[in-house]
Motif scaffolding. Structure first.
Motif, PDB file in Angstrom:
ATOM      1  N   ILE A  74     -13.976  -2.339   3.444  1.00 17.84           N
ATOM      2  CA  ILE A  74     -12.560  -2.005   3.638  1.00 17.84           C
ATOM      3  C   ILE A  74     -11.696  -2.960   2.825  1.00 17.84           C
ATOM      4  N   THR A  75     -11.909  -4.258   3.002  1.00 14.41           N
ATOM      5  CA  THR A  75     -11.074  -5.225   2.286  1.00 14.41           C
ATOM      6  C   THR A  75     -11.315  -5.157   0.777  1.00 14.41           C
ATOM      7  N   ALA A  76     -12.557  -4.927   0.359  1.00 19.52           N
ATOM      8  CA  ALA A  76     -12.841  -4.836  -1.080  1.00 19.52           C
ATOM      9  C   ALA A  76     -12.114  -3.641  -1.699  1.00 19.52           C
ATOM     10  N   ASN A  77     -12.137  -2.490  -1.030  1.00 17.47           N
ATOM     11  CA  ASN A  77     -11.451  -1.317  -1.571  1.00 17.47           C
ATOM     12  C   ASN A  77      -9.940  -1.520  -1.608  1.00 17.47           C
ATOM     13  N   ILE A  78      -9.397  -2.220  -0.625  1.00  8.72           N
ATOM     14  CA  ILE A  78      -7.960  -2.518  -0.642  1.00  8.72           C
ATOM     15  C   ILE A  78      -7.634  -3.426  -1.826  1.00  8.72           C
ATOM     16  N   ILE A  79      -8.466  -4.441  -2.052  1.00  5.68           N
ATOM     17  CA  ILE A  79      -8.244  -5.351  -3.180  1.00  5.68           C
ATOM     18  C   ILE A  79      -8.367  -4.603  -4.503  1.00  5.68           C
ATOM     19  N   THR A 100      -8.600   5.927  -0.553  1.00  4.58           N
ATOM     20  CA  THR A 100      -9.307   6.912   0.261  1.00  4.58           C
ATOM     21  C   THR A 100     -10.625   6.356   0.783  1.00  4.58           C
ATOM     22  N   LYS A 101     -11.327   5.583  -0.057  1.00  3.56           N
ATOM     23  CA  LYS A 101     -12.569   4.959   0.401  1.00  3.56           C
ATOM     24  C   LYS A 101     -12.306   3.979   1.538  1.00  3.56           C
ATOM     25  N   ALA A 102     -11.203   3.246   1.477  1.00  4.59           N
ATOM     26  CA  ALA A 102     -10.866   2.312   2.554  1.00  4.59           C
ATOM     27  C   ALA A 102     -10.598   3.076   3.853  1.00  4.59           C
ATOM     28  N   ILE A 103      -9.930   4.215   3.756  1.00  2.26           N
ATOM     29  CA  ILE A 103      -9.678   5.050   4.938  1.00  2.26           C
ATOM     30  C   ILE A 103     -11.000   5.570   5.498  1.00  2.26           C
ATOM     31  N   ALA A 104     -11.887   6.003   4.611  1.00  6.42           N
ATOM     32  CA  ALA A 104     -13.188   6.510   5.053  1.00  6.42           C
ATOM     33  C   ALA A 104     -14.003   5.411   5.731  1.00  6.42           C
ATOM     34  N   GLU A 105     -13.936   4.197   5.208  1.00  4.72           N
ATOM     35  CA  GLU A 105     -14.650   3.074   5.826  1.00  4.72           C
ATOM     36  C   GLU A 105     -14.088   2.765   7.209  1.00  4.72           C
ATOM     37  N   ILE A 134      -7.816  -0.215  14.364  1.00  4.93           N
ATOM     38  CA  ILE A 134      -8.379   0.640  13.307  1.00  4.93           C
ATOM     39  C   ILE A 134      -7.405   1.758  12.963  1.00  4.93           C
ATOM     40  N   GLN A 135      -6.825   2.387  13.980  1.00 10.03           N
ATOM     41  CA  GLN A 135      -5.877   3.470  13.726  1.00 10.03           C
ATOM     42  C   GLN A 135      -4.644   2.969  12.977  1.00 10.03           C
ATOM     43  N   LYS A 136      -4.182   1.761  13.319  1.00  7.73           N
ATOM     44  CA  LYS A 136      -3.025   1.196  12.607  1.00  7.73           C
ATOM     45  C   LYS A 136      -3.381   0.955  11.144  1.00  7.73           C
ATOM     46  N   GLU A 137      -4.595   0.458  10.893  1.00  7.53           N
ATOM     47  CA  GLU A 137      -5.018   0.230   9.511  1.00  7.53           C
ATOM     48  C   GLU A 137      -5.067   1.555   8.743  1.00  7.53           C
ATOM     49  N   ILE A 138      -5.582   2.590   9.375  1.00  9.40           N
ATOM     50  CA  ILE A 138      -5.616   3.909   8.728  1.00  9.40           C
ATOM     51  C   ILE A 138      -4.204   4.381   8.410  1.00  9.40           C
ATOM     52  N   ASN A 139      -3.294   4.226   9.363  1.00 11.04           N
ATOM     53  CA  ASN A 139      -1.907   4.650   9.136  1.00 11.04           C
ATOM     54  C   ASN A 139      -1.239   3.846   8.019  1.00 11.04           C
ATOM     55  N   LEU A 140      -1.509   2.542   7.960  1.00 14.55           N
ATOM     56  CA  LEU A 140      -0.957   1.722   6.876  1.00 14.55           C
ATOM     57  C   LEU A 140      -1.505   2.160   5.522  1.00 14.55           C
ATOM     58  N   LEU A 141      -2.804   2.446   5.471  1.00 14.59           N
ATOM     59  CA  LEU A 141      -3.406   2.905   4.220  1.00 14.59           C
ATOM     60  C   LEU A 141      -2.830   4.250   3.783  1.00 14.59           C
ATOM     61  N   LYS A 142      -2.638   5.153   4.745  1.00 13.47           N
ATOM     62  CA  LYS A 142      -2.062   6.458   4.404  1.00 13.47           C
ATOM     63  C   LYS A 142      -0.620   6.319   3.924  1.00 13.47           C
ATOM     64  N   ALA A 143       0.140   5.425   4.552  1.00 12.56           N
ATOM     65  CA  ALA A 143       1.525   5.207   4.120  1.00 12.56           C
ATOM     66  C   ALA A 143       1.567   4.605   2.718  1.00 12.56           C
ATOM     67  N   TRP A 144       0.644   3.694   2.430  1.00 19.45           N
ATOM     68  CA  TRP A 144       0.561   3.101   1.096  1.00 19.45           C
ATOM     69  C   TRP A 144       0.218   4.168   0.066  1.00 19.45           C
ATOM     70  N   ARG A 145      -0.730   5.017   0.409  1.00 21.59           N
ATOM     71  CA  ARG A 145      -1.132   6.096  -0.485  1.00 21.59           C
ATOM     72  C   ARG A 145       0.027   7.059  -0.719  1.00 21.59           C
ATOM     73  N   LYS A 146       0.776   7.343   0.356  1.00 24.02           N
ATOM     74  CA  LYS A 146       1.921   8.252   0.237  1.00 24.02           C
ATOM     75  C   LYS A 146       3.024   7.633  -0.631  1.00 24.02           C
ATOM     76  N   SER A 147       3.225   6.320  -0.500  1.00 22.55           N
ATOM     77  CA  SER A 147       4.266   5.669  -1.316  1.00 22.55           C
ATOM     78  C   SER A 147       3.902   5.701  -2.800  1.00 22.55           C
ATOM     79  N   ASP A 148       2.614   5.761  -3.103  1.00 23.60           N
ATOM     80  CA  ASP A 148       2.192   5.859  -4.502  1.00 23.60           C
ATOM     81  C   ASP A 148       2.544   7.211  -5.115  1.00 23.60           C
ATOM     82  N   ASN A 149       2.800   8.202  -4.289  1.00 27.05           N
ATOM     83  CA  ASN A 149       3.145   9.526  -4.811  1.00 27.05           C
ATOM     84  C   ASN A 149       4.444   9.502  -5.615  1.00 27.05           C
TER      85      ASN A 149
END
Length: 161
Positions: A74-79, A100-105, A134-149
């Motif tokens: 998870i941390t490696a994919n975020i980095i 997406t891999k971080a979310i899957a992990e 874990i759910q908060k981390e998923i939500n943060l990752l999704k928000a980050w991904r959405k901001s990249d749009n």
């Protein structure tokens, strides 16, 4: 009132800092053997009980190693994703892939904790805060991904080299 640039605090990357918090919390849970307490079974002989306890302790060690590997992923994919500043469509896709891999992990981590609950039978209520993390981390990752749009139009307008 404005704050001089040299006096500003460096902002934390919340996705990464929360992933580190999640890692620390899960590691602390693993150090406590996930709240598992071996129970004596009246129908077992002393030798059977010793074999079962040895097997369960080996399984706990394997589960701990597996969970820590997932947390490292998870941390490696975020980095990896954070190191990529997309200037081309391919870079954007690669960054999104790591997100997406971080979310899957995170999903694998949640599933593995569920397995521990079912297999070892610790108190389920003790795992609720970890699931919330874990759910908060998923939500943060999704928000980050959405901001990249927001960068998609800029990438699509960029000339192809």
């Amino acid at each position: 009132m404005t704050i001089h640039k040299s006096e500003r605090k460096e902002s934390q990357f919340e996705v990464f800092s929360h992933a580190l918090k999640l890692r620390r919390e899960i590691r602390a849970l693993a150090q406590r053997n996930f709240g598992y307490k071996p129970k004596a079974r009246s129908y077992e002989t002393e030798q059977q009980q010793e074999q079962r306890l040895n097997f369960e302790s080996r399984e706990l060690v394997k589960e701990t190693d597996y969970l820590l590997d997932i947390l490292r992923e998870i941390t490696a994919n975020i980095i990896f994703a954070n190191k990529i500043y997309p200037k081309t469509w391919a870079e954007y896709c690669e960054r999104r892939l790591h997100q997406t891999k971080a979310i899957a992990e995170c999903g694998r981590l949640s599933a593995e904790l569920q397995y521990i609950i079912e297999d070892f039978g610790p108190d389920v209520n003790k795992f609720i805060p970890y699931d919330a993390l874990i759910q908060k981390e998923i939500n943060l990752l999704k928000a980050w991904r959405k901001s990249d749009n927001k960068s998609i139009p800029r990438l699509l307008d960029a000339p192809i080299k």
